[in-house]
Scaffold this motif. Structure first.
Motif, PDB file in Angstrom:
ATOM      1  N   ASP A  72       0.670  -1.188   0.016  1.00 12.33           N
ATOM      2  CA  ASP A  72       0.096   0.215  -0.192  1.00 12.33           C
ATOM      3  C   ASP A  72       0.974   1.363   0.128  1.00 12.33           C
ATOM      4  O   ASP A  72       0.599   2.163   0.384  1.00 12.33           O
ATOM      5  CB  ASP A  72      -0.766  -0.032   1.204  1.00 12.33           C
ATOM      6  CG  ASP A  72      -0.304  -0.036   2.572  1.00 12.33           C
ATOM      7  OD1 ASP A  72       0.817  -0.230   2.541  1.00 12.33           O
ATOM      8  OD2 ASP A  72      -1.087  -0.129   3.630  1.00 12.33           O
ATOM      9  N   LEU A 112     -13.714   1.330 -14.491  1.00 14.07           N
ATOM     10  CA  LEU A 112     -14.009   2.067 -13.222  1.00 14.07           C
ATOM     11  C   LEU A 112     -15.341   3.028 -13.381  1.00 14.07           C
ATOM     12  O   LEU A 112     -16.172   3.169 -12.578  1.00 14.07           O
ATOM     13  CB  LEU A 112     -12.780   2.791 -12.764  1.00 14.07           C
ATOM     14  CG  LEU A 112     -11.589   2.109 -12.290  1.00 14.07           C
ATOM     15  CD1 LEU A 112     -10.675   3.224 -11.920  1.00 14.07           C
ATOM     16  CD2 LEU A 112     -12.021   1.309 -11.124  1.00 14.07           C
ATOM     17  N   LEU A 119     -14.984   0.482  -8.635  1.00 13.70           N
ATOM     18  CA  LEU A 119     -14.456   1.636  -8.014  1.00 13.70           C
ATOM     19  C   LEU A 119     -14.234   1.852  -6.663  1.00 13.70           C
ATOM     20  O   LEU A 119     -13.091   2.345  -6.244  1.00 13.70           O
ATOM     21  CB  LEU A 119     -15.223   2.881  -8.628  1.00 13.70           C
ATOM     22  CG  LEU A 119     -14.856   4.371  -8.410  1.00 13.70           C
ATOM     23  CD1 LEU A 119     -13.670   4.735  -8.983  1.00 13.70           C
ATOM     24  CD2 LEU A 119     -16.142   5.079  -8.782  1.00 13.70           C
ATOM     25  N   GLU A 120     -15.187   1.674  -5.805  1.00 12.55           N
ATOM     26  CA  GLU A 120     -15.176   1.718  -4.398  1.00 12.55           C
ATOM     27  C   GLU A 120     -14.118   0.715  -3.792  1.00 12.55           C
ATOM     28  O   GLU A 120     -13.234   1.224  -3.154  1.00 12.55           O
ATOM     29  CB  GLU A 120     -16.573   1.359  -3.679  1.00 12.55           C
ATOM     30  CG  GLU A 120     -16.487   1.444  -2.338  1.00 12.55           C
ATOM     31  CD  GLU A 120     -16.291   2.558  -1.546  1.00 12.55           C
ATOM     32  OE1 GLU A 120     -15.647   2.849  -0.567  1.00 12.55           O
ATOM     33  OE2 GLU A 120     -16.360   3.645  -2.320  1.00 12.55           O
ATOM     34  N   PHE A 122     -11.346  -0.635  -5.015  1.00 10.94           N
ATOM     35  CA  PHE A 122      -9.817  -0.196  -5.490  1.00 10.94           C
ATOM     36  C   PHE A 122      -9.698   1.265  -4.989  1.00 10.94           C
ATOM     37  O   PHE A 122      -8.349   1.727  -4.323  1.00 10.94           O
ATOM     38  CB  PHE A 122      -9.800  -0.041  -7.029  1.00 10.94           C
ATOM     39  CG  PHE A 122      -9.252  -1.502  -7.556  1.00 10.94           C
ATOM     40  CD1 PHE A 122      -8.092  -1.752  -7.584  1.00 10.94           C
ATOM     41  CD2 PHE A 122      -9.995  -2.446  -7.707  1.00 10.94           C
ATOM     42  CE1 PHE A 122      -7.431  -3.010  -8.174  1.00 10.94           C
ATOM     43  CE2 PHE A 122      -9.918  -3.495  -8.222  1.00 10.94           C
ATOM     44  CZ  PHE A 122      -8.634  -3.877  -8.229  1.00 10.94           C
ATOM     45  N   HIS A 123     -10.585   2.126  -4.744  1.00 10.77           N
ATOM     46  CA  HIS A 123     -10.456   3.443  -4.159  1.00 10.77           C
ATOM     47  C   HIS A 123      -9.998   3.269  -2.498  1.00 10.77           C
ATOM     48  O   HIS A 123      -8.962   3.689  -2.089  1.00 10.77           O
ATOM     49  CB  HIS A 123     -11.536   4.383  -4.199  1.00 10.77           C
ATOM     50  CG  HIS A 123     -11.101   5.721  -3.619  1.00 10.77           C
ATOM     51  ND1 HIS A 123     -11.799   5.867  -2.481  1.00 10.77           N
ATOM     52  CD2 HIS A 123     -10.616   6.687  -4.134  1.00 10.77           C
ATOM     53  CE1 HIS A 123     -11.263   7.117  -1.888  1.00 10.77           C
ATOM     54  NE2 HIS A 123     -10.754   7.807  -3.112  1.00 10.77           N
ATOM     55  N   ALA A 124     -10.894   2.517  -2.095  1.00  8.75           N
ATOM     56  CA  ALA A 124     -10.779   2.227  -0.537  1.00  8.75           C
ATOM     57  C   ALA A 124      -9.441   1.313  -0.025  1.00  8.75           C
ATOM     58  O   ALA A 124      -8.954   1.725   0.878  1.00  8.75           O
ATOM     59  CB  ALA A 124     -11.962   1.617   0.066  1.00  8.75           C
ATOM     60  N   PHE A 127      -5.905   2.813  -3.787  1.00 12.18           N
ATOM     61  CA  PHE A 127      -5.535   4.117  -4.089  1.00 12.18           C
ATOM     62  C   PHE A 127      -5.653   4.927  -2.883  1.00 12.18           C
ATOM     63  O   PHE A 127      -4.655   5.737  -2.666  1.00 12.18           O
ATOM     64  CB  PHE A 127      -6.741   4.498  -5.127  1.00 12.18           C
ATOM     65  CG  PHE A 127      -6.589   3.826  -6.394  1.00 12.18           C
ATOM     66  CD1 PHE A 127      -5.223   3.614  -7.054  1.00 12.18           C
ATOM     67  CD2 PHE A 127      -7.825   3.439  -6.888  1.00 12.18           C
ATOM     68  CE1 PHE A 127      -5.123   3.085  -8.300  1.00 12.18           C
ATOM     69  CE2 PHE A 127      -7.690   2.867  -8.177  1.00 12.18           C
ATOM     70  CZ  PHE A 127      -6.348   2.633  -8.974  1.00 12.18           C
ATOM     71  N   ALA A 128      -6.577   4.961  -2.053  1.00 14.21           N
ATOM     72  CA  ALA A 128      -6.474   5.983  -0.902  1.00 14.21           C
ATOM     73  C   ALA A 128      -5.429   5.600   0.042  1.00 14.21           C
ATOM     74  O   ALA A 128      -4.854   6.459   0.626  1.00 14.21           O
ATOM     75  CB  ALA A 128      -7.932   5.446  -0.174  1.00 14.21           C
ATOM     76  N   ARG A 131      -2.004   7.149  -1.469  1.00 13.11           N
ATOM     77  CA  ARG A 131      -2.459   8.594  -1.226  1.00 13.11           C
ATOM     78  C   ARG A 131      -2.060   9.158   0.212  1.00 13.11           C
ATOM     79  O   ARG A 131      -1.593  10.090   0.385  1.00 13.11           O
ATOM     80  CB  ARG A 131      -3.494   9.243  -1.834  1.00 13.11           C
ATOM     81  CG  ARG A 131      -3.824   8.941  -3.244  1.00 13.11           C
ATOM     82  CD  ARG A 131      -5.182   9.313  -3.757  1.00 13.11           C
ATOM     83  NE  ARG A 131      -5.389  10.531  -3.975  1.00 13.11           N
ATOM     84  CZ  ARG A 131      -5.311  11.314  -5.057  1.00 13.11           C
ATOM     85  NH1 ARG A 131      -4.610  10.811  -6.165  1.00 13.11           N
ATOM     86  NH2 ARG A 131      -5.679  12.844  -5.047  1.00 13.11           N
ATOM     87  N   ASP A 154      -5.211  16.226  -1.899  1.00 12.65           N
ATOM     88  CA  ASP A 154      -5.814  15.472  -3.236  1.00 12.65           C
ATOM     89  C   ASP A 154      -4.961  16.120  -4.314  1.00 12.65           C
ATOM     90  O   ASP A 154      -4.851  15.296  -5.316  1.00 12.65           O
ATOM     91  CB  ASP A 154      -7.016  15.615  -3.196  1.00 12.65           C
ATOM     92  CG  ASP A 154      -7.810  14.379  -1.929  1.00 12.65           C
ATOM     93  OD1 ASP A 154      -6.890  13.550  -1.815  1.00 12.65           O
ATOM     94  OD2 ASP A 154      -8.718  14.643  -1.796  1.00 12.65           O
ATOM     95  N   ASP A 158      -2.575  14.394  -7.036  1.00 11.76           N
ATOM     96  CA  ASP A 158      -2.750  14.614  -8.551  1.00 11.76           C
ATOM     97  C   ASP A 158      -1.744  14.930  -9.307  1.00 11.76           C
ATOM     98  O   ASP A 158      -1.491  14.521 -10.377  1.00 11.76           O
ATOM     99  CB  ASP A 158      -4.221  15.153  -8.860  1.00 11.76           C
ATOM    100  CG  ASP A 158      -5.421  14.610  -8.241  1.00 11.76           C
ATOM    101  OD1 ASP A 158      -5.585  13.579  -7.841  1.00 11.76           O
ATOM    102  OD2 ASP A 158      -6.457  15.479  -8.121  1.00 11.76           O
TER     103      ASP A 158
END
Length: 199
Positions: A72, A112, A119-120, A122-124, A127-128, A131, A154, A158
């Motif tokens: 992560d 996505l 989407l949810e 992989f974001h949670a 990706f999150a 970041r 954010d 980006d």
């Protein structure tokens, strides 16, 4: 609770590996659109029930695959915000240069847009947390007095990840290398400082 805890039988780690290897082979050979549960279990020599005892679906499988390969995000404290961000970006370069990511990124990004669950997940789950590693590095820089507090963390993330995604998706734009890693860190820090000056 896992299915092995319910049945009293240990989960077959060999089959776990076969399922992941089958999924990766399909991705590399045919791309994301060909990654179906039927294709995976056929290649792995197993069954749909065995797959579902391990994964809720394709998103969960891909998440585990990414975690196994990339975790992560790097946890580091070099003593400077530039050093920390450069370590993070170097790891991002490694991720986006991996054949698995290069082969299926565009198809995955397309999915996505139409799969809210994907989407949810992989974001949670992927990706999150990555970041958050960048956010923590920025906040350490603020605490050391190196940089002003970011107005929008954010946006800084980006600025760092956008060029890498572009060059992974469109390789002819330019190389995806350590020079790009350093350039994105410099650009993000310059924007951060300029935003603070104009505020």
């Amino acid at each position: 609770m896992s299915s092995s805890a319910v049945t009293g039988r240990p989960r077959d780690s060999t089959l776990d590996a076969k399922i992941l290897e089958a999924a990766e082979a399909i991705l590399l050979e045919s791309g994301y659109s060909s990654l179906t549960i039927d294709a995976i279990v056929h290649r792995a020599g197993t069954s749909r029930p065995a797959f579902y005892r391990r994964y809720a679906g394709i998103p969960a499988l891909l998440l585990e695959m990414l975690f196994r390969k990339f975790g992560d995000g790097p946890i580091t404290d070099t003593g400077s915000v530039y050093g920390d961000l450069l370590v993070i970006q170097s790891e991002q370069v490694r991720l986006f240069n991996h054949p698995l990511v290069r082969r299926c990124l565009s198809g995955f990004l397309d999915s996505l847009q139409t799969d809210a669950n994907l989407l949810e997940v992989f974001h949670a789950g992927f990706f999150a947390p990555r970041r958050a590693v960048t956010r923590d590095a920025l906040l350490r820089g603020v605490a050391r007095g190196e940089i002003p507090r970011p107005v929008d963390v954010d946006w800084v993330c980006d600025l760092m990840s956008g060029p890498l995604v572009m060059r992974c998706t469109f390789p002819k734009i330019g190389p995806l290398d350590e020079d790009l890693a350093a350039a994105t860190v410099n650009a993000a820090l310059a924007d951060l400082r300029a935003s603070a000056t104009s505020a």
